[in-house]
Design a protein around this motif. Structure first.
Motif, short mmCIF file in Angstrom:
data_model
loop_
_atom_site.label_atom_id
_atom_site.label_comp_id
_atom_site.label_asym_id
_atom_site.label_seq_id
_atom_site.Cartn_x
_atom_site.Cartn_y
_atom_site.Cartn_z
N TYR A 72 0.82 -1.19 0.00
CA TYR A 72 0.00 0.00 0.00
C TYR A 72 0.87 1.26 0.00
O TYR A 72 1.96 1.27 0.55
CB TYR A 72 -0.94 0.00 1.21
CG TYR A 72 -1.92 -1.13 1.15
CD1 TYR A 72 -3.01 -1.08 0.30
CD2 TYR A 72 -1.74 -2.28 1.92
CE1 TYR A 72 -3.90 -2.13 0.21
CE2 TYR A 72 -2.63 -3.34 1.84
CZ TYR A 72 -3.70 -3.25 0.98
OH TYR A 72 -4.58 -4.30 0.89
N ASN A 84 -11.91 -7.66 -2.79
CA ASN A 84 -11.62 -6.64 -1.77
C ASN A 84 -11.42 -7.24 -0.39
O ASN A 84 -11.43 -6.52 0.60
CB ASN A 84 -12.74 -5.61 -1.73
CG ASN A 84 -12.75 -4.74 -2.96
OD1 ASN A 84 -11.70 -4.39 -3.49
ND2 ASN A 84 -13.93 -4.40 -3.44
N LEU A 119 -6.18 -2.82 6.42
CA LEU A 119 -7.54 -2.33 6.20
C LEU A 119 -7.58 -0.80 6.16
O LEU A 119 -8.23 -0.21 5.30
CB LEU A 119 -8.48 -2.86 7.29
CG LEU A 119 -8.73 -4.35 7.26
CD1 LEU A 119 -9.48 -4.79 8.52
CD2 LEU A 119 -9.51 -4.75 6.03
N VAL A 120 -6.89 -0.17 7.09
CA VAL A 120 -6.84 1.29 7.12
C VAL A 120 -6.19 1.81 5.84
O VAL A 120 -6.71 2.71 5.18
CB VAL A 120 -6.09 1.80 8.37
CG1 VAL A 120 -5.82 3.30 8.28
CG2 VAL A 120 -6.89 1.47 9.64
N ASN A 121 -5.04 1.26 5.46
CA ASN A 121 -4.33 1.72 4.27
C ASN A 121 -5.13 1.48 3.00
O ASN A 121 -5.14 2.31 2.10
CB ASN A 121 -2.96 1.06 4.17
CG ASN A 121 -2.01 1.57 5.23
OD1 ASN A 121 -2.20 2.65 5.78
ND2 ASN A 121 -1.00 0.81 5.54
N SER A 122 -5.81 0.37 2.92
CA SER A 122 -6.65 0.07 1.76
C SER A 122 -7.77 1.10 1.65
O SER A 122 -8.08 1.60 0.56
CB SER A 122 -7.23 -1.34 1.88
OG SER A 122 -8.13 -1.59 0.84
N THR A 123 -8.37 1.44 2.78
CA THR A 123 -9.45 2.42 2.79
C THR A 123 -8.92 3.80 2.38
O THR A 123 -9.56 4.51 1.60
CB THR A 123 -10.10 2.49 4.18
OG1 THR A 123 -10.59 1.20 4.52
CG2 THR A 123 -11.23 3.49 4.23
N LEU A 124 -7.76 4.18 2.90
CA LEU A 124 -7.17 5.47 2.54
C LEU A 124 -6.89 5.54 1.03
O LEU A 124 -7.13 6.57 0.40
CB LEU A 124 -5.87 5.71 3.32
CG LEU A 124 -6.04 5.99 4.81
CD1 LEU A 124 -4.69 6.01 5.50
CD2 LEU A 124 -6.79 7.29 5.05
N GLU A 125 -6.41 4.45 0.46
CA GLU A 125 -6.15 4.45 -0.99
C GLU A 125 -7.44 4.54 -1.79
O GLU A 125 -7.48 5.20 -2.82
CB GLU A 125 -5.37 3.19 -1.39
CG GLU A 125 -3.92 3.27 -0.98
CD GLU A 125 -3.11 2.10 -1.48
OE1 GLU A 125 -3.58 1.37 -2.38
OE2 GLU A 125 -1.99 1.93 -0.98
N ASP A 126 -8.50 3.90 -1.31
CA ASP A 126 -9.78 3.96 -2.01
C ASP A 126 -10.35 5.38 -2.01
O ASP A 126 -11.05 5.76 -2.93
CB ASP A 126 -10.80 3.01 -1.37
CG ASP A 126 -10.52 1.56 -1.71
OD1 ASP A 126 -9.70 1.30 -2.60
OD2 ASP A 126 -11.11 0.68 -1.04
N GLU A 127 -10.04 6.13 -0.96
CA GLU A 127 -10.58 7.49 -0.83
C GLU A 127 -9.82 8.49 -1.70
O GLU A 127 -10.32 9.57 -1.95
CB GLU A 127 -10.53 7.91 0.63
CG GLU A 127 -11.26 6.95 1.53
CD GLU A 127 -12.37 7.60 2.30
OE1 GLU A 127 -12.34 8.81 2.46
OE2 GLU A 127 -13.25 6.87 2.73
#
Length: 128
Positions: A72, A84, A119-127
């Motif tokens: 990530y 996902n 999970l946090v990093n994946s969410t940040l990238e999605d945003e």
């Protein structure tokens, strides 16, 4: 909220599953259980899981998008990502203790990351 075509297609594939496929599904689950029982290390668990998910996707006529060692932008690396779903693999019996569970969730030390960070990093990238 609009429906995503890939989710609708996957749902339609599940709904159209023929009952004759169910014994195949049971066979795949049993093969996976046996492979996990025979696993000697984390890589054995990862290979068994890859085969299991591939076979489930084939039987259920679902897309099988998988990536291993996903890095990530914000740091950390997940063992595997299926669609996902993020997987953190550990060797046999590692989840039998609270220490093993904590290491999978949060990492072994300050230089290591766990599922929580993925999970946090994946969410940040999605945003972004």
């Amino acid at each position: 909220m609009s429906e995503r075509p890939d989710i609708v297609a996957d749902w339609n594939a599940l709904r159209s599953l023929r009952i004759l496929e169910v014994p195949k599904l049971q066979e795949v689950v049993e093969t996976f259980r046996n492979a996990c029982r025979a696993a000697k290390n984390e890589e054995d668990v990862r290979v068994a899981t890859n085969i299991y998910i591939f076979e489930l996707a084939r039987i259920l006529k679902l897309k099988n998008q998988r990536a291993n060692e996903v890095t990530y932008v914000y740091g950390s690396r997940a063992d595997s990502v299926y669609q996902n779903l993020i997987f953190e693999f550990k060797g046999p019996r590692k989840f039998n203790s609270q220490l093993g569970i904590d290491q999978a969730l949060f990492g072994r030390d300050e230089n290591d990351r766990g599922l929580f960070h993925y999970l946090v990093n994946s969410t940040l990238e999605d945003e972004t």
